[in-house]
Scaffold this motif. Structure first.
Motif, PDB file in Angstrom:
ATOM      1  N   VAL A  81      61.433  59.398  58.105  1.00 16.41           N
ATOM      2  CA  VAL A  81      61.560  60.123  59.362  1.00 16.41           C
ATOM      3  C   VAL A  81      60.195  60.648  59.800  1.00 16.41           C
ATOM      4  CG1 VAL A  81      62.127  62.286  58.168  1.00 16.41           C
ATOM      5  CG2 VAL A  81      62.810  61.996  60.544  1.00 16.41           C
ATOM      6  N   TYR A  82      59.964  60.657  61.106  1.00 13.70           N
ATOM      7  CA  TYR A  82      58.811  61.399  61.623  1.00 13.70           C
ATOM      8  C   TYR A  82      59.260  62.248  62.802  1.00 13.70           C
ATOM      9  CZ  TYR A  82      57.999  58.004  65.500  1.00 13.70           C
ATOM     10  OH  TYR A  82      58.104  57.210  66.617  1.00 13.70           O
ATOM     11  N   SER A  83      58.581  63.387  62.965  1.00 12.34           N
ATOM     12  CA  SER A  83      58.918  64.330  64.019  1.00 12.34           C
ATOM     13  C   SER A  83      57.623  64.756  64.706  1.00 12.34           C
ATOM     14  CB  SER A  83      59.637  65.545  63.433  1.00 12.34           C
ATOM     15  OG  SER A  83      60.013  66.463  64.442  1.00 12.34           O
ATOM     16  N   GLN A  84      57.544  64.558  66.010  1.00 14.04           N
ATOM     17  CA  GLN A  84      56.328  64.874  66.752  1.00 14.04           C
ATOM     18  C   GLN A  84      56.296  66.345  67.153  1.00 14.04           C
ATOM     19  OE1 GLN A  84      57.015  61.685  69.576  1.00 14.04           O
ATOM     20  NE2 GLN A  84      55.131  60.676  68.926  1.00 14.04           N
ATOM     21  N   ASP A  85      55.090  66.904  67.135  1.00 15.59           N
ATOM     22  CA  ASP A  85      54.882  68.316  67.413  1.00 15.59           C
ATOM     23  C   ASP A  85      54.230  68.466  68.783  1.00 15.59           C
ATOM     24  OD1 ASP A  85      54.350  70.988  67.420  1.00 15.59           O
ATOM     25  OD2 ASP A  85      53.026  70.975  65.671  1.00 15.59           O
ATOM     26  N   SER A  86      54.995  68.911  69.767  1.00 11.96           N
ATOM     27  CA  SER A  86      54.484  69.018  71.132  1.00 11.96           C
ATOM     28  C   SER A  86      53.433  70.105  71.283  1.00 11.96           C
ATOM     29  CB  SER A  86      55.638  69.278  72.108  1.00 11.96           C
ATOM     30  OG  SER A  86      56.298  70.492  71.792  1.00 11.96           O
ATOM     31  N   ALA A  87      53.285  70.971  70.281  1.00  9.32           N
ATOM     32  CA  ALA A  87      52.261  72.023  70.347  1.00  9.32           C
ATOM     33  C   ALA A  87      50.862  71.474  70.108  1.00  9.32           C
ATOM     34  CB  ALA A  87      52.565  73.113  69.326  1.00  9.32           C
ATOM     35  N   VAL A  88      50.768  70.271  69.569  1.00  8.84           N
ATOM     36  CA  VAL A  88      49.469  69.651  69.291  1.00  8.84           C
ATOM     37  C   VAL A  88      49.178  68.618  70.377  1.00  8.84           C
ATOM     38  CG1 VAL A  88      48.104  68.346  67.623  1.00  8.84           C
ATOM     39  CG2 VAL A  88      49.771  70.029  66.823  1.00  8.84           C
ATOM     40  N   LEU A  89      48.428  69.040  71.380  1.00  9.39           N
ATOM     41  CA  LEU A  89      48.070  68.170  72.506  1.00  9.39           C
ATOM     42  C   LEU A  89      49.290  67.452  73.082  1.00  9.39           C
ATOM     43  CD1 LEU A  89      44.728  66.580  71.217  1.00  9.39           C
ATOM     44  CD2 LEU A  89      45.028  68.570  72.712  1.00  9.39           C
ATOM     45  N   GLY A  90      50.387  68.203  73.237  1.00 11.24           N
ATOM     46  CA  GLY A  90      51.602  67.642  73.837  1.00 11.24           C
ATOM     47  C   GLY A  90      52.306  66.616  72.973  1.00 11.24           C
ATOM     48  N   GLY A  91      51.955  66.585  71.670  1.00  5.51           N
ATOM     49  CA  GLY A  91      52.542  65.572  70.793  1.00  5.51           C
ATOM     50  C   GLY A  91      52.027  64.180  71.086  1.00  5.51           C
ATOM     51  N   SER A  92      50.912  64.087  71.782  1.00 11.82           N
ATOM     52  CA  SER A  92      50.379  62.791  72.217  1.00 11.82           C
ATOM     53  C   SER A  92      49.952  61.928  71.038  1.00 11.82           C
ATOM     54  CB  SER A  92      49.190  63.000  73.159  1.00 11.82           C
ATOM     55  OG  SER A  92      48.172  63.761  72.527  1.00 11.82           O
ATOM     56  N   VAL A  93      50.005  60.624  71.261  1.00 14.73           N
ATOM     57  CA  VAL A  93      49.661  59.651  70.216  1.00 14.73           C
ATOM     58  C   VAL A  93      48.170  59.366  70.253  1.00 14.73           C
ATOM     59  CG1 VAL A  93      50.002  57.310  69.355  1.00 14.73           C
ATOM     60  CG2 VAL A  93      51.934  58.592  70.306  1.00 14.73           C
ATOM     61  N   GLY A  94      47.475  59.763  69.195  1.00 11.82           N
ATOM     62  CA  GLY A  94      46.075  59.420  69.007  1.00 11.82           C
ATOM     63  C   GLY A  94      45.937  58.383  67.911  1.00 11.82           C
ATOM     64  N   GLU A  95      44.701  58.119  67.540  1.00 10.91           N
ATOM     65  CA  GLU A  95      44.442  57.077  66.539  1.00 10.91           C
ATOM     66  C   GLU A  95      45.149  57.377  65.211  1.00 10.91           C
ATOM     67  OE1 GLU A  95      40.715  55.285  63.916  1.00 10.91           O
ATOM     68  OE2 GLU A  95      40.586  57.226  64.936  1.00 10.91           O
ATOM     69  N   MET A  96      44.936  58.555  64.650  1.00  9.39           N
ATOM     70  CA  MET A  96      45.495  58.878  63.345  1.00  9.39           C
ATOM     71  C   MET A  96      46.994  59.176  63.426  1.00  9.39           C
ATOM     72  SD  MET A  96      42.875  58.302  61.626  1.00  9.39           S
ATOM     73  CE  MET A  96      43.437  58.765  59.996  1.00  9.39           C
ATOM     74  N   HIS A  97      47.424  59.729  64.534  1.00  4.14           N
ATOM     75  CA  HIS A  97      48.860  59.928  64.791  1.00  4.14           C
ATOM     76  C   HIS A  97      49.582  58.578  64.695  1.00  4.14           C
ATOM     77  CE1 HIS A  97      52.030  62.167  67.335  1.00  4.14           C
ATOM     78  NE2 HIS A  97      52.516  60.951  67.183  1.00  4.14           N
ATOM     79  N   GLY A  98      49.033  57.582  65.398  1.00  4.05           N
ATOM     80  CA  GLY A  98      49.625  56.243  65.361  1.00  4.05           C
ATOM     81  C   GLY A  98      49.526  55.609  63.985  1.00  4.05           C
ATOM     82  N   LYS A  99      48.415  55.854  63.307  1.00  2.00           N
ATOM     83  CA  LYS A  99      48.222  55.275  61.980  1.00  2.00           C
ATOM     84  C   LYS A  99      49.235  55.838  60.989  1.00  2.00           C
ATOM     85  CE  LYS A  99      44.545  54.271  58.653  1.00  2.00           C
ATOM     86  NZ  LYS A  99      43.096  54.455  58.338  1.00  2.00           N
ATOM     87  N   LYS A 100      49.547  57.127  61.104  1.00  2.00           N
ATOM     88  CA  LYS A 100      50.533  57.745  60.205  1.00  2.00           C
ATOM     89  C   LYS A 100      51.915  57.125  60.410  1.00  2.00           C
ATOM     90  CE  LYS A 100      50.759  62.135  59.461  1.00  2.00           C
ATOM     91  NZ  LYS A 100      50.847  63.601  59.665  1.00  2.00           N
ATOM     92  N   ILE A 101      52.300  56.937  61.665  1.00  2.00           N
ATOM     93  CA  ILE A 101      53.616  56.350  61.943  1.00  2.00           C
ATOM     94  C   ILE A 101      53.673  54.906  61.465  1.00  2.00           C
ATOM     95  CG2 ILE A 101      55.228  55.694  63.768  1.00  2.00           C
ATOM     96  CD1 ILE A 101      54.264  58.136  65.346  1.00  2.00           C
ATOM     97  N   ALA A 102      52.592  54.151  61.708  1.00  2.00           N
ATOM     98  CA  ALA A 102      52.549  52.760  61.265  1.00  2.00           C
ATOM     99  C   ALA A 102      52.660  52.675  59.739  1.00  2.00           C
ATOM    100  CB  ALA A 102      51.256  52.094  61.744  1.00  2.00           C
ATOM    101  N   ALA A 103      51.988  53.582  59.039  1.00  2.00           N
ATOM    102  CA  ALA A 103      52.051  53.592  57.571  1.00  2.00           C
ATOM    103  C   ALA A 103      53.460  53.932  57.100  1.00  2.00           C
ATOM    104  CB  ALA A 103      51.038  54.595  57.019  1.00  2.00           C
ATOM    105  N   LEU A 104      54.146  54.816  57.834  1.00  2.00           N
ATOM    106  CA  LEU A 104      55.515  55.162  57.481  1.00  2.00           C
ATOM    107  C   LEU A 104      56.424  53.941  57.612  1.00  2.00           C
ATOM    108  CD1 LEU A 104      57.039  57.829  56.657  1.00  2.00           C
ATOM    109  CD2 LEU A 104      57.872  57.882  59.016  1.00  2.00           C
ATOM    110  N   TYR A 105      56.205  53.149  58.661  1.00  2.00           N
ATOM    111  CA  TYR A 105      56.979  51.910  58.817  1.00  2.00           C
ATOM    112  C   TYR A 105      56.720  50.952  57.665  1.00  2.00           C
ATOM    113  CZ  TYR A 105      59.535  52.219  63.174  1.00  2.00           C
ATOM    114  OH  TYR A 105      60.467  52.542  64.114  1.00  2.00           O
ATOM    115  N   ASP A 106      55.467  50.840  57.245  1.00  2.00           N
ATOM    116  CA  ASP A 106      55.156  49.972  56.101  1.00  2.00           C
ATOM    117  C   ASP A 106      55.937  50.407  54.866  1.00  2.00           C
ATOM    118  OD1 ASP A 106      53.380  48.386  57.506  1.00  2.00           O
ATOM    119  OD2 ASP A 106      51.616  49.569  56.926  1.00  2.00           O
TER     120      ASP A 106
END
Length: 458
Positions: free
Chosen positions: A62-87
């Protein structure tokens, strides 16, 4: 940083999963970009909490986005964390649930952010048909995140604060408010399966999770039931589709999907003898293009995850309207393709199946393994009266009625279809539960050899 928002992001995870089962992964990850003074800002976990836990003892990521951090926007490492979770989820063959609250791509990181989103698209595509993917939108799912959400198998949305959009509502030409981004509109568009309060959504996620297998090589875990397998379902033919499916199911369990999309057809999951079964049941006597599209989507999902499909048909043709006419041929073709291409057990019960609308809804000709019909079922090209009018154009009304009665017996009856091998048996409505369960037990070990090809094109 808004601690309350962060608490909400983690709180959703804790409310979803079994108590004390969540283990966070990548908690120390931070953004690498230094543009726009990002290095001086506190961006905990780069705006997304990722990890794993259990639901009713079963592993889930599971992943849960935090809107308090730049609106929960997807940055490089944000995307990398989700991609690694899928792996990780793919390695372990476990479902993945997304708890979404995201404004879209992170402008400060430009192409790094764009590539991060694209990486998740690819991971989700590779996971499609391998592990179930569930998304729940609690705040925004904007821009590219809306596309990512749509790649999931099932989508839930908070009805008050949830917003899902590719273009922001105030940027859409001719639009005056944000209704087009809200849950009700997205249900009508067929993207969202269920909307409600945050608590309701988390409960529905757990409910659906319990009905699904962990991966495409697993089977949905059968649950014990004390419900009588031979229980009579008297009166089922007079009930609405959702009520009929609840009556049919073990202990009344029925999870409805795409509830706001096609009013003429109901889809979802029920349990029969403890086994999860996908259900397609017509609600109205004419099939719309939305209904065909909705049914085809459920059948494709069930086929990917070895879930049997039960179809209950009561249709007298396609809907007759300008909108339907524009889309019907393509949608009906997709529905026919979904049934014909499916290798899972297919059981169909017919109340009425007139014309090709009846044909594309799980007919014997398209590969249904077992087809039952009720004694008064009508199966044919047209209803009897229209057939008589076309076959005997010069006859008076009394003759037409007489010919229609005869055609009903010789061509459009369940008996006539059974004699030609288009039905396996004629059953009483009250026998539906026991006969369907018996058929599914017989079909449990079904295997199908497919032609040697990469994939179809419909």
């Amino acid at each position: 940083m808004d601690n309350q928002s962060t608490s909400s992001a983690m709180g959703r995870i804790c409310s979803l999963l079994d108590e004390s089962s969540f283990v966070e992964i990548g908690a120390l990850v931070r953004a690498r970009s230094t543009d726009f003074n990002l290095a001086e800002k506190k961006l905990p976990s780069d705006g997304v909490i990722t990890g794993y836990g259990t639901i009713s003892g079963r592993l889930v990521y599971v992943y849960s986005q935090d809107s308090a951090v730049l609106g929960g926007s997807v940055g490089e490492m944000h995307g990398k964390k989700i991609a690694a979770l899928y792996d990780m989820a793919m390695k372990m063959g476990a479902p993945l649930i997304e708890l979404i609250d995201c404004s879209g791509l992170r402008l400060q990181e430009a192409s790094d952010s764009l590539f991060g989103m694209g990486r998740i698209y690819r991971k989700k595509t590779a996971a499609s048909g391998v592990i179930p993917q569930l998304s729940a939108v609690f705040g925004s799912s904007g821009g590219g995140m809306a596309v990512l959400t749509a790649l999931s198998d099932f989508v839930f949305m908070e009805k008050e604060k949830g917003r899902l959009f590719v273009n922001a509502p105030d940027a859409v030409l001719g639009n005056k408010d944000d209704r087009i981004a809200m849950a009700e509109a997205q249900e009508e568009n067929g993207l969202v399966d269920f909307s409600g309060s945050e608590e309701e959504i988390l409960g529905k996620l757990r409910e659906l999770f319990s009905l699904l297998p962990s991966n495409n090589e697993d089977y949905a875990e059968p649950e014990g039931t004390e419900d009588d397998l031979n229980r009579s379902v008297s009166g089922i033919e007079n009930l609405s589709a959702p009520d009929a499916l609840r009556l049919l199911s073990d202990d009344g369990v029925f999870f409805r999907t795409k509830r706001g999309y096609a009013p003429d057809l109901v889809t979802g999951f029920l349990r029969l003898n403890g086994q999860t079964v996908g259900a397609v049941m017509t609600e109205e006597k004419s099939l719309s293009w939305k209904g065909a599209e909705q049914a085809a989507g459920l059948i494709r999902f069930c086929d990917a995850y070895e879930i049997p499909v039960l179809t209950i048909v009561n249709t007298e043709g396609y809907q007759n309207s300008g909108c339907t006419e524009k889309h019907m041929a393509r949608a009906a073709a997709k529905l026919a393709y979904a049934y014909a291409n499916a290798s899972v057990p297919l059981v169909t019960v017919i109340r009425n199946a007139i014309g090709t609308a009846g044909l594309v809804l799980g007919s014997k000709a398209l590969g249904a393994d077992i087809v039952y019909a009720y004694p008064n079922a009508r199966i044919g090209i047209l209803n009897e009266e229209k057939s008589a009018e076309l076959l005997f154009p010069d006859s008076d009304r009394e003759s037409i009625q007489r010919q229609a009665t005869e055609l009903g017996k010789t061509q459009n009856s369940a008996q006539a279809a059974a004699e030609r091998g288009y039905l396996d048996d004629i059953i009483l409505p009250e026998e539906t539960r026991q006969r369907v369960i018996a058929a599914l037990e017989m079909l449990y070990t079904k295997t199908v050899s497919s032609p040697d090809k990469k994939h179809g094109t419909v």
